[in-house]
Design a protein around this motif. Structure first.
Motif, PDB file in Angstrom:
ATOM      1  N   THR A 270       4.901   5.489  -1.802  1.00 15.87           N
ATOM      2  CA  THR A 270       5.965   4.607  -2.314  1.00 15.87           C
ATOM      3  C   THR A 270       7.090   4.488  -1.288  1.00 15.87           C
ATOM      4  OG1 THR A 270       7.082   6.459  -3.425  1.00 15.87           O
ATOM      5  CG2 THR A 270       5.475   5.208  -4.719  1.00 15.87           C
ATOM      6  N   GLN A 271       7.634   3.298  -1.204  1.00 10.91           N
ATOM      7  CA  GLN A 271       8.810   3.015  -0.378  1.00 10.91           C
ATOM      8  C   GLN A 271       9.630   1.941  -1.096  1.00 10.91           C
ATOM      9  OE1 GLN A 271       9.598   4.330   3.337  1.00 10.91           O
ATOM     10  NE2 GLN A 271       8.877   5.743   1.773  1.00 10.91           N
ATOM     11  N   GLN A 274       8.645   1.337  -4.831  1.00 14.81           N
ATOM     12  CA  GLN A 274       7.354   0.851  -5.330  1.00 14.81           C
ATOM     13  C   GLN A 274       6.221   1.251  -4.381  1.00 14.81           C
ATOM     14  OE1 GLN A 274       7.365  -3.434  -5.520  1.00 14.81           O
ATOM     15  NE2 GLN A 274       7.901  -3.703  -3.375  1.00 14.81           N
ATOM     16  N   ILE A 276       3.460   0.987  -1.696  1.00 10.62           N
ATOM     17  CA  ILE A 276       3.463   0.098  -0.528  1.00 10.62           C
ATOM     18  C   ILE A 276       2.394  -0.989  -0.648  1.00 10.62           C
ATOM     19  CG2 ILE A 276       4.444   1.851   0.989  1.00 10.62           C
ATOM     20  CD1 ILE A 276       1.630   2.169   2.227  1.00 10.62           C
ATOM     21  N   LYS A 278       2.097  -2.991  -2.896  1.00  6.04           N
ATOM     22  CA  LYS A 278       2.698  -4.170  -3.533  1.00  6.04           C
ATOM     23  C   LYS A 278       3.423  -5.072  -2.520  1.00  6.04           C
ATOM     24  CE  LYS A 278       3.149  -2.078  -8.117  1.00  6.04           C
ATOM     25  NZ  LYS A 278       2.102  -2.909  -8.721  1.00  6.04           N
ATOM     26  N   PHE A 279       3.550  -4.595  -1.286  1.00  6.38           N
ATOM     27  CA  PHE A 279       4.178  -5.424  -0.262  1.00  6.38           C
ATOM     28  C   PHE A 279       3.160  -6.387   0.344  1.00  6.38           C
ATOM     29  CE2 PHE A 279       6.918  -1.610  -0.294  1.00  6.38           C
ATOM     30  CZ  PHE A 279       8.138  -2.225  -0.551  1.00  6.38           C
ATOM     31  N   GLN A 280       3.586  -7.606   0.567  1.00  6.19           N
ATOM     32  CA  GLN A 280       2.650  -8.639   1.000  1.00  6.19           C
ATOM     33  C   GLN A 280       2.016  -8.343   2.356  1.00  6.19           C
ATOM     34  OE1 GLN A 280       4.961 -12.293   0.690  1.00  6.19           O
ATOM     35  NE2 GLN A 280       3.983 -12.789  -1.250  1.00  6.19           N
ATOM     36  N   GLN A 283      -0.747  -6.053   1.773  1.00  9.79           N
ATOM     37  CA  GLN A 283      -1.827  -6.771   1.109  1.00  9.79           C
ATOM     38  C   GLN A 283      -2.610  -7.633   2.094  1.00  9.79           C
ATOM     39  OE1 GLN A 283      -0.176  -8.905  -2.214  1.00  9.79           O
ATOM     40  NE2 GLN A 283       0.313  -7.023  -3.368  1.00  9.79           N
TER      41      GLN A 283
END
Length: 385
Positions: A270-271, A274, A276, A278-280, A283
């Protein structure tokens, strides 16, 4: 082509996965740190039939073919890609080549020990000044009437100093180039005049033995010539079209290991409050890895299907090897980024993945060579064997 696994193939997959998790996974980091080759793993692979693919049962083969083989090898190499060399070194190299080109006496004498894991196998082509250009090798086998006298040296031989028996390619007609090479079966434990020097300064593949082999008046029995005199280049190319499946499968499996590890880490780390994942940007990296991983795997299955059905497969094999190595190197790079600073730590496998991925770009034909094979066949400049 239907790549859905049959019930029997699923059983093979489960067996190989369980073997890798039980017999290989517990020792990976310890053996990496100590650069240690755990010989007993090969024996256990042989006992389970993991070295007998596409070999007749009368010589100890397991009665199964290419599709089952790549399915099993994928599971093993996903845990530790160094162990994929055992299937190439024992089965798809010497055993399969002896089965195709050997006499009945040679088949009965050598194949059972290779597929049972009683013997460590290898094949030796590369020399200090002869890599991609196989026809330029200098190791020479002189016909002495009742035996061959072998002089020269081989370099970067997988399995080398651990090998009990293997194939060695040598010049038998001086100045003949590719048309002057022959193949010999070498009993390393009972042939004086052979010195094997371990190569320990390697970027990766630390648990896989690699060697320089020096032949100084090594006497090889006449009956150990494999196939006709001066047909060694043809035999070598035939063999490589099989052993390169090990490279292709291992690369695809390493790509999968990087993807799986990266997904797990992206969901744990998590950073900014949330995960990581979840970061585009993360992804995007995962998506790129997934696309290449699936493509690499299906190219392997396609090449295996063609081989299984005895259809021309050289181009498909080179495509699987070429794309697989690109996917593995890219996935290892992405994993290192996704893991961040921890990727640079030996606590995590990212460093091993990256080290091991790079060897696929040179082993058994550089990426440039495979690019040439794919293009040459497509352009009609050479046949698709």
């Amino acid at each position: 082509m239907d790549f859905g696994l049959t019930e029997e193939q699923k059983m093979v997959q489960d067996m190989a996965r369980n073997f890798a998790e039980k017999e290989i996974a517990p020792y990976v980091e310890e053996d990496e740190e100590n650069h240690y080759y755990r010989r007993e793993i090969l024996t256990k692979m042989g006992e389970l039939g993991l070295l007998g693919w596409s070999i007749p049962e009368e010589y100890g083969g397991n009665g199964m073919g290419w599709m089952e083989a790549v399915t099993a090898l994928y599971e093993i190499a996903k845990v530790h890609t160094a162990w994929r060399l055992s299937i190439s070194g024992n089965c798809w190299g010497p055993a399969m080549t002896i089965n195709e080109w050997g006499t009945e006496e040679q088949k009965q004498k050598y194949i059972p020990d290779l597929v049972s894991g009683k013997a460590v196998g290898s094949f030796a082509m590369t020399e200090a000044n002869s890599g991609s250009d196989v026809g330029s090798m200098k190791t020479f086998a002189a016909d002495k009437g009742d035996h061959w006298l072998l002089n020269g040296s081989k370099m970067w031989i997988s399995g080398g100093h651990a090998s009990d028996l293997g194939l060695v390619y040598a010049v038998t007609t001086e100045g003949g180039g590719p048309k002057g090479l022959s193949c010999f079966i070498i009993d390393y434990n009972n042939t004086p005049g052979i010195t094997r020097i371990p190569i320990t300064k390697k970027v990766g593949m630390w648990t896989a033995p690699t060697s320089e082999i020096v032949f100084e008046n090594a006497m090889v029995p006449k009956e150990n010539l494999l196939g006709p005199v001066n047909k060694g280049f043809q035999i070598c190319m035939w063999m490589l079209n099989n052993t390169r499946m090990g490279c292709a499968t291992g690369a695809a499996a390493l790509s999968a290991a990087c993807l799986e590890g990266s997904v797990n880490y992206a969901n744990e780390r998590t950073q900014f409050g949330q995960q990581i994942g979840k970061f585009q940007m993360i992804q995007q990296q995962i998506a790129e890895m997934k696309l290449e991983d699936d493509a690499a795997k299906y190219l392997v299955y396609r090449a295996a299907w063609l081989k299984e059905n005895k259809l021309p497969s050289q181009q498909a094999t080179s495509m699987a090897k070429l794309f697989g190595c690109n996917a593995a190197v890219h996935a290892a790079n992405m994993a290192m980024k996704i893991y961040g600073s921890y990727g640079y730590s030996t606590e995590y496998p990212c460093g091993r993945w990256l080290r091991d991925a790079k060897q696929f770009e040179t082993l058994e034909g550089t990426s440039n060579i495979h690019m040439g094979i794919v293009a040459g066949i497509e352009l009609g400049y050479q046949p698709n064997r």
